[in-house]
Motif scaffolding. Structure first.
Motif, PDB file in Angstrom:
ATOM      1  N   LYS A  64       0.822  -1.221   0.000  1.00 23.27           N
ATOM      2  CA  LYS A  64       0.000   0.000   0.000  1.00 23.27           C
ATOM      3  C   LYS A  64       0.852   1.266   0.000  1.00 23.27           C
ATOM      4  CE  LYS A  64      -4.188  -1.607   2.314  1.00 23.27           C
ATOM      5  NZ  LYS A  64      -5.034  -1.434   3.522  1.00 23.27           N
ATOM      6  N   GLU A  65       2.008   1.214   0.656  1.00 20.84           N
ATOM      7  CA  GLU A  65       2.820   2.424   0.788  1.00 20.84           C
ATOM      8  C   GLU A  65       3.456   2.850  -0.525  1.00 20.84           C
ATOM      9  OE1 GLU A  65       6.840   3.769   3.115  1.00 20.84           O
ATOM     10  OE2 GLU A  65       5.342   2.628   4.251  1.00 20.84           O
ATOM     11  N   ASN A  66       4.091   1.908  -1.254  1.00 17.15           N
ATOM     12  CA  ASN A  66       4.795   2.307  -2.477  1.00 17.15           C
ATOM     13  C   ASN A  66       4.106   1.843  -3.759  1.00 17.15           C
ATOM     14  OD1 ASN A  66       5.485  -0.382  -2.894  1.00 17.15           O
ATOM     15  ND2 ASN A  66       7.543  -0.155  -2.060  1.00 17.15           N
ATOM     16  N   ARG A  67       2.946   1.176  -3.609  1.00 19.18           N
ATOM     17  CA  ARG A  67       2.138   0.715  -4.748  1.00 19.18           C
ATOM     18  C   ARG A  67       2.900  -0.232  -5.674  1.00 19.18           C
ATOM     19  NH1 ARG A  67      -2.521   0.561  -3.598  1.00 19.18           N
ATOM     20  NH2 ARG A  67      -3.108   0.460  -5.751  1.00 19.18           N
ATOM     21  N   GLN A  68       3.874  -0.963  -5.134  1.00 21.14           N
ATOM     22  CA  GLN A  68       4.656  -1.927  -5.895  1.00 21.14           C
ATOM     23  C   GLN A  68       4.279  -3.339  -5.459  1.00 21.14           C
ATOM     24  OE1 GLN A  68       6.928  -1.196  -8.404  1.00 21.14           O
ATOM     25  NE2 GLN A  68       6.002   0.823  -8.140  1.00 21.14           N
ATOM     26  N   PRO A  69       4.466  -4.343  -6.353  1.00 16.40           N
ATOM     27  CA  PRO A  69       4.215  -5.732  -5.937  1.00 16.40           C
ATOM     28  C   PRO A  69       5.094  -6.105  -4.748  1.00 16.40           C
ATOM     29  CG  PRO A  69       4.506  -5.589  -8.316  1.00 16.40           C
ATOM     30  CD  PRO A  69       4.871  -4.240  -7.751  1.00 16.40           C
ATOM     31  N   VAL A  70       4.567  -6.952  -3.885  1.00 14.33           N
ATOM     32  CA  VAL A  70       5.310  -7.431  -2.725  1.00 14.33           C
ATOM     33  C   VAL A  70       6.484  -8.276  -3.216  1.00 14.33           C
ATOM     34  CG1 VAL A  70       5.136  -8.955  -0.707  1.00 14.33           C
ATOM     35  CG2 VAL A  70       3.294  -7.355  -1.234  1.00 14.33           C
ATOM     36  N   ALA A  71       7.653  -8.094  -2.587  1.00 16.55           N
ATOM     37  CA  ALA A  71       8.844  -8.862  -2.960  1.00 16.55           C
ATOM     38  C   ALA A  71       8.594 -10.354  -2.743  1.00 16.55           C
ATOM     39  CB  ALA A  71      10.049  -8.403  -2.139  1.00 16.55           C
ATOM     40  N   LYS A  72       9.264 -11.168  -3.531  1.00 19.54           N
ATOM     41  CA  LYS A  72       9.119 -12.616  -3.430  1.00 19.54           C
ATOM     42  C   LYS A  72       9.613 -13.107  -2.064  1.00 19.54           C
ATOM     43  CE  LYS A  72       9.879 -16.907  -5.730  1.00 19.54           C
ATOM     44  NZ  LYS A  72      10.176 -17.641  -6.895  1.00 19.54           N
ATOM     45  N   VAL A  73       8.835 -14.017  -1.471  1.00 16.36           N
ATOM     46  CA  VAL A  73       9.209 -14.610  -0.193  1.00 16.36           C
ATOM     47  C   VAL A  73      10.495 -15.413  -0.398  1.00 16.36           C
ATOM     48  CG1 VAL A  73       8.527 -16.279   1.579  1.00 16.36           C
ATOM     49  CG2 VAL A  73       6.830 -14.711   0.618  1.00 16.36           C
ATOM     50  N   LYS A  74      11.443 -15.234   0.514  1.00 15.75           N
ATOM     51  CA  LYS A  74      12.712 -15.960   0.444  1.00 15.75           C
ATOM     52  C   LYS A  74      12.940 -16.682   1.763  1.00 15.75           C
ATOM     53  CE  LYS A  74      14.890 -12.706  -2.675  1.00 15.75           C
ATOM     54  NZ  LYS A  74      15.925 -11.706  -2.839  1.00 15.75           N
ATOM     55  N   ILE A  75      13.578 -17.812   1.685  1.00 16.56           N
ATOM     56  CA  ILE A  75      13.976 -18.563   2.872  1.00 16.56           C
ATOM     57  C   ILE A  75      15.444 -18.239   3.117  1.00 16.56           C
ATOM     58  CG2 ILE A  75      14.147 -20.843   3.939  1.00 16.56           C
ATOM     59  CD1 ILE A  75      11.263 -19.866   3.153  1.00 16.56           C
ATOM     60  N   LEU A  76      15.726 -17.739   4.316  1.00 19.54           N
ATOM     61  CA  LEU A  76      17.079 -17.306   4.634  1.00 19.54           C
ATOM     62  C   LEU A  76      17.631 -18.087   5.819  1.00 19.54           C
ATOM     63  CD1 LEU A  76      16.507 -13.442   4.459  1.00 19.54           C
ATOM     64  CD2 LEU A  76      17.313 -14.949   2.630  1.00 19.54           C
ATOM     65  N   SER A  77      18.949 -18.259   5.826  1.00 21.56           N
ATOM     66  CA  SER A  77      19.623 -18.857   6.977  1.00 21.56           C
ATOM     67  C   SER A  77      19.643 -17.853   8.117  1.00 21.56           C
ATOM     68  CB  SER A  77      21.058 -19.236   6.596  1.00 21.56           C
ATOM     69  OG  SER A  77      21.818 -18.057   6.376  1.00 21.56           O
ATOM     70  N   GLN A  78      20.072 -18.301   9.285  1.00 25.24           N
ATOM     71  CA  GLN A  78      20.180 -17.394  10.435  1.00 25.24           C
ATOM     72  C   GLN A  78      21.094 -16.210  10.142  1.00 25.24           C
ATOM     73  OE1 GLN A  78      18.649 -17.321  13.427  1.00 25.24           O
ATOM     74  NE2 GLN A  78      17.400 -19.099  12.966  1.00 25.24           N
TER      75      GLN A  78
END
Length: 151
Positions: free
Chosen positions: A118-132
């Protein structure tokens, strides 16, 4: 119809939530709750789901603490369904499922909905799985182990 097998005692964290979410209708109800639907009639109209099935799914989601009921906001004698914190915790799951679907189940030119910030009207970034430590992980970078919950 045969009774479904319960996964409530499963040691696998993918199997256990299936008792609460293991039905496509339940995920669509949760999606609609994130979209602001609150009333039985709103869910029924949007999903086109038989009332008895919708009632059973809502009851199950309430029983599992994903939704809770509150008095209707307009003062009428009805009740409304609201996501709990546990239910709101499913947001990343729905976003990941949505993004997987966009990537694998739609043709490039096919019309679809899109989740927008809603804030920048851009698509949400792709979900990523990250290490600690922040490294991106693939399935090959992970392994399954068993542990007690307090470890």
């Amino acid at each position: 119809m045969p009774k479904r097998t319960s996964h409530e005692d499963a040691t696998c964290p993918v199997a256990r939530p299936l008792d609460a979410l293991g039905d496509g209708w339940s995920l669509l109800i949760i999606r609609d709750a994130f979209d602001g639907l609150r009333r039985f009639g709103e869910f029924q109209k949007n999903l086109g789901l038989a009332k008895n099935i919708l009632s059973a799914r809502l009851h199950n989601l309430v029983a599992h603490g994903i939704l809770h009921t509150v008095p209707a906001s307009d003062g009428s004698p009805y009740q409304e369904y609201v996501l709990t914190e546990k239910g709101r915790g499913l947001f990343p799951v729905l976003v990941a499922l949505r993004q997987w679907s966009e990537e694998h189940l739609f043709e490039p030119a096919e019309t679809r909905t899109r989740l927008i910030d809603k804030e920048n009207r851009q698509p949400v970034a792709k979900v990523k799985i990250l290490s600690q430590d922040g490294r991106p992980l693939t399935p090959e970078d992970t392994t399954i182990t068993k542990r007690r919950g307090d470890e």
